[in-house]
Design an enzyme around this catalytic site. Structure first.
Site, PDB file in Angstrom:
ATOM      1  N   LYS A   6       0.867  -1.189   0.000  1.00 30.31           N
ATOM      2  CA  LYS A   6       0.000   0.000   0.000  1.00 30.31           C
ATOM      3  C   LYS A   6       0.895   1.228   0.000  1.00 30.31           C
ATOM      4  CE  LYS A   6      -3.605   2.360   2.670  1.00 30.31           C
ATOM      5  NZ  LYS A   6      -4.498   2.293   3.856  1.00 30.31           N
ATOM      6  N   ASP A 100     -14.152   3.492   8.837  1.00 29.77           N
ATOM      7  CA  ASP A 100     -14.415   3.398   7.396  1.00 29.77           C
ATOM      8  C   ASP A 100     -14.701   1.954   6.984  1.00 29.77           C
ATOM      9  OD1 ASP A 100     -14.811   4.421   4.859  1.00 29.77           O
ATOM     10  OD2 ASP A 100     -12.692   4.361   4.309  1.00 29.77           O
TER      11      ASP A 100
END
Length: 286
Positions: A6, A100
């Protein structure tokens, strides 16, 4: 070994997200959380090296034309997510709010075990706090009302998001689908269909009147959607907590397996469930 990387954008906001994610993940250990192998940060480059999840995300499975999840697989995935959130909320020294939760942030390994990922907007509550305030907003459609309106963040925000994800998992409708607007939301659509019109909202590939054990499947999905609605109540005080949700989901699953015909893809699932519950409990306490 295969890995996932990432990479964070070169901006102050992205680098702050990197710092938050490192702070959270360096101390958290759970079977249903994404495992961080190491980090890479040199000058203006920052990245995390993560455990690779070969089966992609729950979002990809739900909205793909070529992949399909049966009822037990969907229940198992959501139980995994519930265990992860229970650990974040109750199993760590400081309550952690993911902030989230959505199908795209639920990743599946080679055995279809779910791992909650992406902690870039996560909030840690101090021992004195039951909520905090932030200007960082989560994904529209999954965000609790109080989070979107005032920026108030608590563990109950994750509960709301979990309820929406649970609805999406069994209806195969995103909360941002074009059919929804000011007059109707995913939550109101499902609420108005219970208890007598469940077939109107369930993923049509999941349940048909000609199915074997139709009544048992219908009862199972109805119970799950009712639980989802209780998670996504407008008022935070009226929502369940994750310990209660874990118990209710496991109860629904056990009831379904006792009442249905455990064959084909359901083979040995009941035995695996009995054997795995203690493992889940032990892991969640590590």
């Amino acid at each position: 070994m295969p890995i996932a990387v990432k990479v964070f954008n070169q901006s102050d906001v992205a680098f702050k997200s990197f710092d938050v994610e490192c702070e959270v993940l360096k101390n958290l250990r759970h079977r249903n959380l994404t495992k961080v192998i190491t980090g890479c940060f040199v000058d203006n480059f920052k990245a995390l090296v993560l455990e690779y999840m070969p089966n992609g995300s729950l979002d990809q499975w739900l909205h793909s034309q070529s992949n399909f999840l049966d009822i037990v697989q969907r229940i198992n995935i959501m139980i995994d997510v519930a265990y992860a959130l229970e650990y974040l909320h109750h199993g760590y020294t400081t309550p952690v709010v993911h902030c989230d939760l959505k199908p795209a942030n639920v990743l599946l390994d080679e055995e279809m075990v779910a791992h909650v990922s992406d902690f870039s907007v996560t909030k840690l509550l101090t021992e004195e706090e039951s909520f905090t305030q932030t200007e960082t907003l989560a994904t529209l459609g999954y965000m609790a009302p109080e989070y979107g309106l005032t920026g108030m963040v608590s563990t109950q925000c994750d509960i709301y998001s979990f309820g929406i994800v649970l609805m999406e998992t069994f209806s195969r409708k995103r909360p941002t689908d074009e059919v929804f607007g000011e007059d109707m939301s995913l939550r109101s659509w499902i609420r108005d269909s219970l208890p007598h019109h469940v077939l109107q909202v369930v993923d049509p590939n999941l349940l048909g009147e000609e199915d074997r054990d139709f009544t048992v499947k219908l009862q199972c999905v109805s119970s799950i959607l009712e639980l989802a609605l209780n998670c996504a109540m407008e008022s935070p005080e009226k929502r369940l907590n994750m310990t209660e949700i874990v118990a209710k989901l496991n109860g629904i699953k056990h009831q379904f397996l006792r009442g249905g015909s455990v064959t084909s893809t359901l083979g040995n699932v009941f035995l695996e469930t009995i054997l795995s519950e203690n493992l889940h409990y032990v892991v969640s306490k590590l």
